[in-house]
Design an enzyme around this catalytic site. Structure first.
Site, short mmCIF file in Angstrom:
data_model
loop_
_atom_site.label_atom_id
_atom_site.label_comp_id
_atom_site.label_asym_id
_atom_site.label_seq_id
_atom_site.Cartn_x
_atom_site.Cartn_y
_atom_site.Cartn_z
N SER A 1 45.53 37.19 41.25
CA SER A 1 46.13 37.31 39.72
C SER A 1 47.59 37.57 39.85
O SER A 1 48.27 36.99 38.91
CB SER A 1 45.39 38.67 39.39
N ARG B 1 40.44 35.76 51.44
CA ARG B 1 41.31 34.52 51.04
C ARG B 1 41.74 34.23 52.57
O ARG B 1 42.10 32.91 52.92
CB ARG B 1 42.46 34.51 50.22
N LYS C 1 49.09 50.10 39.26
CA LYS C 1 50.09 48.90 38.79
C LYS C 1 49.68 49.08 37.25
O LYS C 1 48.65 48.96 36.86
CB LYS C 1 49.54 47.61 39.36
N HIS D 1 38.24 34.45 41.69
CA HIS D 1 37.10 35.43 41.58
C HIS D 1 35.93 34.75 41.13
O HIS D 1 34.85 35.20 41.31
CB HIS D 1 37.51 36.28 40.29
N1 ATP Z 1 41.32 33.46 45.12
C1 ATP Z 1 40.38 34.41 45.62
N2 ATP Z 1 39.45 34.03 46.47
C2 ATP Z 1 38.52 35.04 46.87
N3 ATP Z 1 38.40 36.46 46.55
C3 ATP Z 1 39.63 36.61 45.76
C4 ATP Z 1 40.46 35.75 45.23
N4 ATP Z 1 41.26 36.37 44.59
C5 ATP Z 1 40.61 37.77 44.67
N5 ATP Z 1 39.83 37.98 45.44
C6 ATP Z 1 39.07 39.20 45.57
O1 ATP Z 1 38.67 39.94 44.55
C7 ATP Z 1 38.62 41.03 44.72
C8 ATP Z 1 39.30 41.82 43.64
O2 ATP Z 1 40.63 41.43 43.80
P1 ATP Z 1 41.92 41.86 42.88
O3 ATP Z 1 41.43 42.30 41.62
O4 ATP Z 1 43.02 42.56 43.35
O5 ATP Z 1 42.60 40.26 42.77
P2 ATP Z 1 43.75 39.50 43.05
O6 ATP Z 1 43.69 38.21 42.56
O7 ATP Z 1 43.95 39.74 44.54
O8 ATP Z 1 44.72 40.41 42.24
P3 ATP Z 1 46.27 41.06 42.58
O9 ATP Z 1 47.07 39.84 42.71
O10 ATP Z 1 46.68 41.99 41.09
O11 ATP Z 1 46.10 41.88 43.51
C9 ATP Z 1 39.06 41.51 46.21
O12 ATP Z 1 38.04 41.62 47.02
C10 ATP Z 1 39.96 40.08 46.30
O13 ATP Z 1 39.99 39.90 47.91
MG MG Z 2 44.47 41.92 45.06
#
Ligand code: ATP
Ligand code: MG
Length: 167
Positions: free
Chosen positions: A134, A96, A47, A23
């Site tokens: 996450s 990703r 969730k 993020h």
């Molecule tokens: N490692 C990462 N690299 C690039 N973008 C990311 C990454 N992790 C999350 N994002 C992006 O951040 C935004 C918010 O996603 P989110 O809050 O669902 O995070 P997440 O890490 O995917 O969490 P979860 O595992 O709970 O779904 C989305 O656009 C997601 O694609």
């Molecule tokens: Mg996600």
């Protein structure tokens, strides 16, 4: 070249439960592209979260205290409604890999249907964060694996304090 008459504001919506280095990578890229990027914590996610909305915003603020054009906020309801309310014309999302693409494309198209004036911009993180989510961070933590280098130090210590992280 003339300055833009109005600031270009972007919203980066998500659950950020918790904030990861993936993020952070996207937020830093967004902060360079846009005049302001609002990291918006979604409060009505289906969730059950591990961190409260307040904790999630505190973590974001902690990590961007030296970047004045990054702001943390929370919202519920439609993201396009929130963006319009905040004067934002861009939604930032991270990609990703192919696995993110189908869902993200659907969301972007639905948001365009809801408000054609708001554009979704996708950004790719540095390669070392392409496998970070996450959910997986919480899972690895619960199982006793190392998450060092994948989340900011403040997140790692908070996860430790919580003891057993739910996934
Ligand atoms: N490692 C990462 N690299 C690039 N973008 C990311 C990454 N992790 C999350 N994002 C992006 O951040 C935004 C918010 O996603 P989110 O809050 O669902 O995070 P997440 O890490 O995917 O969490 P979860 O595992 O709970 O779904 C989305 O656009 C997601 O694609
Ligand atoms: Mg996600």
């Amino acid at each position: 070249m003339a300055e833009r008459p109005t600031a270009r504001i972007a919203v980066f919506p998500g659950s950020f439960d918790p904030l990861t280095n993936g993020h952070i990578d996207i937020i830093e890229r967004g902060a360079k592209l846009f005049d302001r990027i609002i990291v918006a914590v979604l409060t009505n996610a289906a969730k059950t979260p591990l961190f409260s909305v307040e904790e999630r915003m505190t973590i974001i603020r902690e990590n961007f205290k030296n970047t004045p054009n990054v702001e943390a906020d929370s919202f519920d309801g439609l993201v396009v409604d929130y963006a319009r309310r905040r004067g934002a014309s861009v939604l930032v999302r991270g990609l990703r890999g192919i696995s993110d693409f189908e869902y993200e494309l659907q969301m972007a198209m639905m948001n365009r249907h809801l408000d054609p004036a708001i554009e979704t911009v996708f950004m790719m993180p540095a390669e070392q964060y392409t496998y970070v989510s996450s959910r997986l961070i919480k899972e690895v933590m619960t199982l006793g694996g190392s998450i060092t280098g994948l989340v900011p130090a403040g997140v790692e210590s908070r996860l430790r304090k919580k003891g057993s992280a739910r996934t």
